[in-house]
Design an enzyme around this catalytic site. Structure first.
Site, mmCIF file in Angstrom:
data_model
loop_
_atom_site.group_PDB
_atom_site.id
_atom_site.type_symbol
_atom_site.label_atom_id
_atom_site.label_comp_id
_atom_site.label_asym_id
_atom_site.label_seq_id
_atom_site.Cartn_x
_atom_site.Cartn_y
_atom_site.Cartn_z
ATOM 1 N N GLU A 92 0.807 -1.222 0.000
ATOM 2 C CA GLU A 92 0.000 0.000 0.000
ATOM 3 C C GLU A 92 0.839 1.270 0.000
ATOM 4 O OE1 GLU A 92 -2.450 -0.745 3.404
ATOM 5 O OE2 GLU A 92 -3.982 -1.786 2.226
ATOM 6 N N GLU A 123 7.650 -21.732 7.999
ATOM 7 C CA GLU A 123 7.869 -20.832 9.118
ATOM 8 C C GLU A 123 8.949 -21.340 10.071
ATOM 9 O OE1 GLU A 123 5.055 -21.646 12.867
ATOM 10 O OE2 GLU A 123 4.019 -20.662 11.213
#
Length: 309
Positions: A92, A123
């Site tokens: 963004e 992960e």
């Protein structure tokens, strides 16, 4: 159960984000409205938890802004929900603040595919984190923000440790006190929101807390870098009709100019909002506005002061 799995289970049982809440054991029998009220009450606690960490967040912002002012990048690193939130915040920044390509980026354990699906074991891989950062060529000018609700995710902890060894500024954002992630980072931000409504579902309060902190890190950093004028997004990139209309409104709010003056200024500056504001307020032409902004490091207020001298 292996010894390794037993040790991990024991570790998880000590984490606030993984705690079981007996009082909610019958939540599935409640009316929908009551569950919604419970969730809403849980969410209402998040902003206060973030508020308790404002000094740490502010210190991190000032350090990030100093590095970025010298040309550094802001890199988010995380797994699962945490990684997705980092990529969301990074994605963004170009349309909102006209950041250059690669200036704010996010990496997630398992790569792009992990944005929409779980990547088995990613992960848990410290090596993947080191590879992802090395692919970006992380150096001393950059900042790496490791994000992990538990504060123990190997990918996030390794990303911060590796970045710090390379001389980069590091921030560790977690939702448990005394986390390995915060300990590994130069700036630790531990927003403790308490146990989740659904045991261990850290996409809930912990995810909301991480989103709020990431909003602060990027937004206030961009304010410090001169990407705004007051509370106006003068570096917004007008890439669609809505943003083109917003660009004209921003120039109007900043200057009070007529529609005709605004159109002339935007034409003279190639549609650059910040430059157009300077053209109108300082009474200069497009090339002069561009020069003044370059000399002021992109800070509109400083450019206006220079123009007035």
């Amino acid at each position: 159960m292996t010894t390794e799995h037993r040790a991990l289970r024991t570790e998880l049982e000590t984490l606030t984000t993984e705690a079981f809440r007996p009082e909610l054991a019958g939540i599935d029998t409640l009316p929908t409205l009551e569950i919604a009220r419970l969730m809403n009450g849980e969410d209402a606690q998040v902003a206060a938890a973030v508020g308790r960490r404002l000094p740490e967040i502010s210190a991190a912002v000032d350090a990030i802004a100093a590095r970025m002012a010298d040309g550094g990048r802001l890199v988010y690193a995380g797994a699962g929900t945490a990684g997705r939130l980092g990529i969301l915040d990074a994605s963004e920044c170009p349309p909102t603040f006209n950041t250059r390509p690669g200036q704010v980026v996010g990496v997630i354990a398992g790569g792009p595919a992990a944005m929409v699906t779980s990547v088995e074991g990613a992960e848990d891989s410290a090596e993947l984190a080191r590879q992802d950062l090395d692919a970006l060529g992380i150096g001393a000018a950059d900042t790496v923000v490791g994000i992990s609700a538990s504060g123990r995710t190997p990918y996030a902890v390794a990303a911060v440790a590796h970045a710090r060894a390379l001389g980069a500024l590091t921030v560790g954002l977690s939702c448990n006190e005394g986390s390995p992630l915060a300990a590994a980072a130069e700036h630790g931000v531990e927003v403790v929101v308490g146990p989740e409504l659904l045991t261990g579902s850290t996409r809930l309060k912990a995810g909301t807390a991480q989103k709020l902190v990431l909003n602060m890190l990027s937004t206030i950093t961009m304010i410090r870098l001169g990407k705004t004028y007051g509370n106006l997004m003068v570096d917004v990139r007008a890439s669609n009709d809505k943003l083109r209309a917003r660009s004209r409104r921003i120039v109007a709010l900043a200057t009070g100019a007529s529609d005709a003056e605004i159109e002339d200024a935007l034409t003279a500056t190639g549609g650059e909002v910040k430059n157009a504001v300077l053209v109108i307020l300082a009474g200069v032409d497009g090339p002069t506005a561009a020069r003044l902004l370059e000399e002021s490091g992109g800070h509109l207020r400083a450019a206006l002061t220079t123009a007035a001298d």
